[in-house]
Write a protein that holds these residues in place. Structure first.
Motif, mmCIF file in Angstrom:
data_model
loop_
_atom_site.group_PDB
_atom_site.id
_atom_site.type_symbol
_atom_site.label_atom_id
_atom_site.label_comp_id
_atom_site.label_asym_id
_atom_site.label_seq_id
_atom_site.Cartn_x
_atom_site.Cartn_y
_atom_site.Cartn_z
ATOM 1 N N ALA A 34 0.828 -1.206 0.000
ATOM 2 C CA ALA A 34 0.000 0.000 0.000
ATOM 3 C C ALA A 34 0.866 1.260 0.000
ATOM 4 O O ALA A 34 0.545 2.242 -0.680
ATOM 5 N N LEU A 35 1.964 1.247 0.753
ATOM 6 C CA LEU A 35 2.868 2.390 0.774
ATOM 7 C C LEU A 35 3.487 2.613 -0.597
ATOM 8 O O LEU A 35 3.581 3.752 -1.077
ATOM 9 N N SER A 36 3.882 1.551 -1.274
ATOM 10 C CA SER A 36 4.491 1.702 -2.600
ATOM 11 C C SER A 36 3.481 2.238 -3.609
ATOM 12 O O SER A 36 3.829 3.061 -4.462
ATOM 13 N N LYS A 37 2.233 1.820 -3.515
ATOM 14 C CA LYS A 37 1.187 2.360 -4.403
ATOM 15 C C LYS A 37 0.964 3.842 -4.116
ATOM 16 O O LYS A 37 0.810 4.649 -5.033
ATOM 17 N N HIS A 38 0.969 4.210 -2.842
ATOM 18 C CA HIS A 38 0.808 5.618 -2.470
ATOM 19 C C HIS A 38 1.976 6.445 -3.007
ATOM 20 O O HIS A 38 1.777 7.521 -3.579
ATOM 21 N N MET A 39 3.188 5.937 -2.825
ATOM 22 C CA MET A 39 4.373 6.665 -3.283
ATOM 23 C C MET A 39 4.378 6.813 -4.798
ATOM 24 O O MET A 39 4.798 7.860 -5.315
ATOM 25 N N ALA A 40 3.918 5.809 -5.531
ATOM 26 C CA ALA A 40 3.916 5.853 -6.995
ATOM 27 C C ALA A 40 2.995 6.955 -7.524
ATOM 28 O O ALA A 40 3.186 7.454 -8.631
ATOM 29 N N LYS A 41 2.033 7.378 -6.730
ATOM 30 C CA LYS A 41 1.103 8.438 -7.133
ATOM 31 C C LYS A 41 1.713 9.831 -6.989
ATOM 32 O O LYS A 41 1.110 10.810 -7.403
ATOM 33 N N HIS A 42 2.897 9.924 -6.415
ATOM 34 C CA HIS A 42 3.517 11.223 -6.166
ATOM 35 C C HIS A 42 4.499 11.607 -7.272
ATOM 36 O O HIS A 42 5.661 11.936 -7.011
ATOM 37 N N ASN A 43 4.032 11.587 -8.511
ATOM 38 C CA ASN A 43 4.805 12.033 -9.675
ATOM 39 C C ASN A 43 6.183 11.397 -9.758
ATOM 40 O O ASN A 43 7.192 12.077 -9.939
ATOM 41 N N THR A 44 6.245 10.103 -9.617
ATOM 42 C CA THR A 44 7.507 9.386 -9.729
ATOM 43 C C THR A 44 7.492 8.532 -10.994
ATOM 44 O O THR A 44 6.442 8.045 -11.401
ATOM 45 N N PRO A 45 8.644 8.348 -11.614
ATOM 46 C CA PRO A 45 8.679 7.488 -12.805
ATOM 47 C C PRO A 45 8.694 5.999 -12.455
ATOM 48 O O PRO A 45 8.639 5.155 -13.340
ATOM 49 N N PHE A 46 8.731 5.688 -11.167
ATOM 50 C CA PHE A 46 8.839 4.296 -10.755
ATOM 51 C C PHE A 46 7.463 3.696 -10.503
ATOM 52 O O PHE A 46 6.578 4.329 -9.939
ATOM 53 N N SER A 47 7.323 2.452 -10.872
ATOM 54 C CA SER A 47 6.058 1.746 -10.671
ATOM 55 C C SER A 47 5.930 1.321 -9.214
ATOM 56 O O SER A 47 6.935 1.245 -8.490
ATOM 57 N N PRO A 48 4.696 1.014 -8.790
ATOM 58 C CA PRO A 48 4.532 0.493 -7.432
ATOM 59 C C PRO A 48 5.385 -0.752 -7.175
ATOM 60 O O PRO A 48 5.906 -0.934 -6.083
ATOM 61 N N GLY A 49 5.564 -1.595 -8.192
ATOM 62 C CA GLY A 49 6.366 -2.807 -8.032
ATOM 63 C C GLY A 49 7.831 -2.519 -7.754
ATOM 64 O O GLY A 49 8.454 -3.166 -6.905
ATOM 65 N N VAL A 50 8.392 -1.555 -8.470
ATOM 66 C CA VAL A 50 9.793 -1.177 -8.252
ATOM 67 C C VAL A 50 9.956 -0.589 -6.853
ATOM 68 O O VAL A 50 10.880 -0.936 -6.105
ATOM 69 N N ILE A 51 9.041 0.297 -6.481
ATOM 70 C CA ILE A 51 9.106 0.915 -5.158
ATOM 71 C C ILE A 51 8.965 -0.144 -4.077
ATOM 72 O O ILE A 51 9.696 -0.132 -3.087
ATOM 73 N N LYS A 52 8.047 -1.096 -4.275
ATOM 74 C CA LYS A 52 7.858 -2.177 -3.300
ATOM 75 C C LYS A 52 9.143 -2.965 -3.123
ATOM 76 O O LYS A 52 9.547 -3.294 -2.001
ATOM 77 N N GLY A 53 9.826 -3.270 -4.222
ATOM 78 C CA GLY A 53 11.081 -4.007 -4.150
ATOM 79 C C GLY A 53 12.151 -3.264 -3.377
ATOM 80 O O GLY A 53 12.856 -3.837 -2.541
ATOM 81 N N VAL A 54 12.275 -1.970 -3.624
ATOM 82 C CA VAL A 54 13.269 -1.152 -2.918
ATOM 83 C C VAL A 54 12.929 -1.097 -1.425
ATOM 84 O O VAL A 54 13.812 -1.244 -0.569
ATOM 85 N N LEU A 55 11.646 -0.871 -1.112
ATOM 86 C CA LEU A 55 11.245 -0.802 0.296
ATOM 87 C C LEU A 55 11.470 -2.141 1.005
ATOM 88 O O LEU A 55 11.927 -2.171 2.153
ATOM 89 N N ALA A 56 11.141 -3.239 0.349
ATOM 90 C CA ALA A 56 11.334 -4.565 0.953
ATOM 91 C C ALA A 56 12.811 -4.812 1.224
ATOM 92 O O ALA A 56 13.181 -5.329 2.290
ATOM 93 N N ASP A 57 13.675 -4.441 0.277
ATOM 94 C CA ASP A 57 15.114 -4.587 0.479
ATOM 95 C C ASP A 57 15.598 -3.679 1.607
ATOM 96 O O ASP A 57 16.458 -4.068 2.404
#
Length: 166
Positions: A34-57
């Motif tokens: 849910a956090l990665s989906k929220h972050m992806a809505k903030h004008n970022t070129p990264f998809s929720p999946g990429v953000i989720k991977g970075v956050l999980a790592d």
């Protein structure tokens, strides 16, 4: 906006027994997805999946570093570290035994930078939760729509005016 509800402290031996305090109402807990989906809505070129991977790592690395005895500081958020929980102390250094005097470990998080307690006090705004019934004899509350009575903040009650910071 921080929504709060009034709670009466009931523990007979609690120093605040019978007093009322404000407690935050937590309406939702976001996981990494849910956090990665929220972050992806903030004008970022990264998809929720990429953000989720970075956050999980990031979470895995923070765990690893903390368990290695290091603190991890996320600027303007918190410093994460390990704490030691003890039941009681030893009479001397020679008498100290980990098995007897250490109850366990805990995760600590201290606000830092722009998320300091002072800054939260300056920027935070409180609003009382939707109407709820207060039973004066027992101190129990019945929250209205939009509250979650099952979640607690785990904090000791503070003192002072519940509608302002100081």
């Amino acid at each position: 906006m921080i929504i709060y509800r009034k709670m009466k402290i009931e523990g007979e031996n609690h120093p605040c027994h019978g007093l009322w305090y404000a407690r935050p109402v937590i309406t939702e807990t976001l996981d990494i997805v849910a956090l990665s989906k929220h972050m992806a809505k903030h004008n970022t070129p990264f998809s929720p999946g990429v953000i989720k991977g970075v956050l999980a790592d990031m979470v895995a690395c923070i765990k690893e570093l903390i368990l290695d005895g290091k603190n991890v500081k996320l600027d303007d958020l918190a410093i994460f570290s390990v704490g030691i929980v003890s039941d009681h102390g030893a009479e001397s250094a020679e008498a100290f035994k980990v098995t007897e005097h250490v109850k366990g470990l805990k995760l600590r998080a201290r606000a830092t930078g722009e998320l300091s307690n002072a800054q939260i006090n300056l920027e935070g705004q409180l609003r009382e939760a939707t109407p709820y019934a207060v039973d004066g004899s027992t101190g129990t509350t019945t929250p209205g729509t939009g509250t979650n009575p099952d979640e607690e903040d785990g904090q000791e009650p503070g003192s002072g005016d519940e509608d302002s910071f100081g």
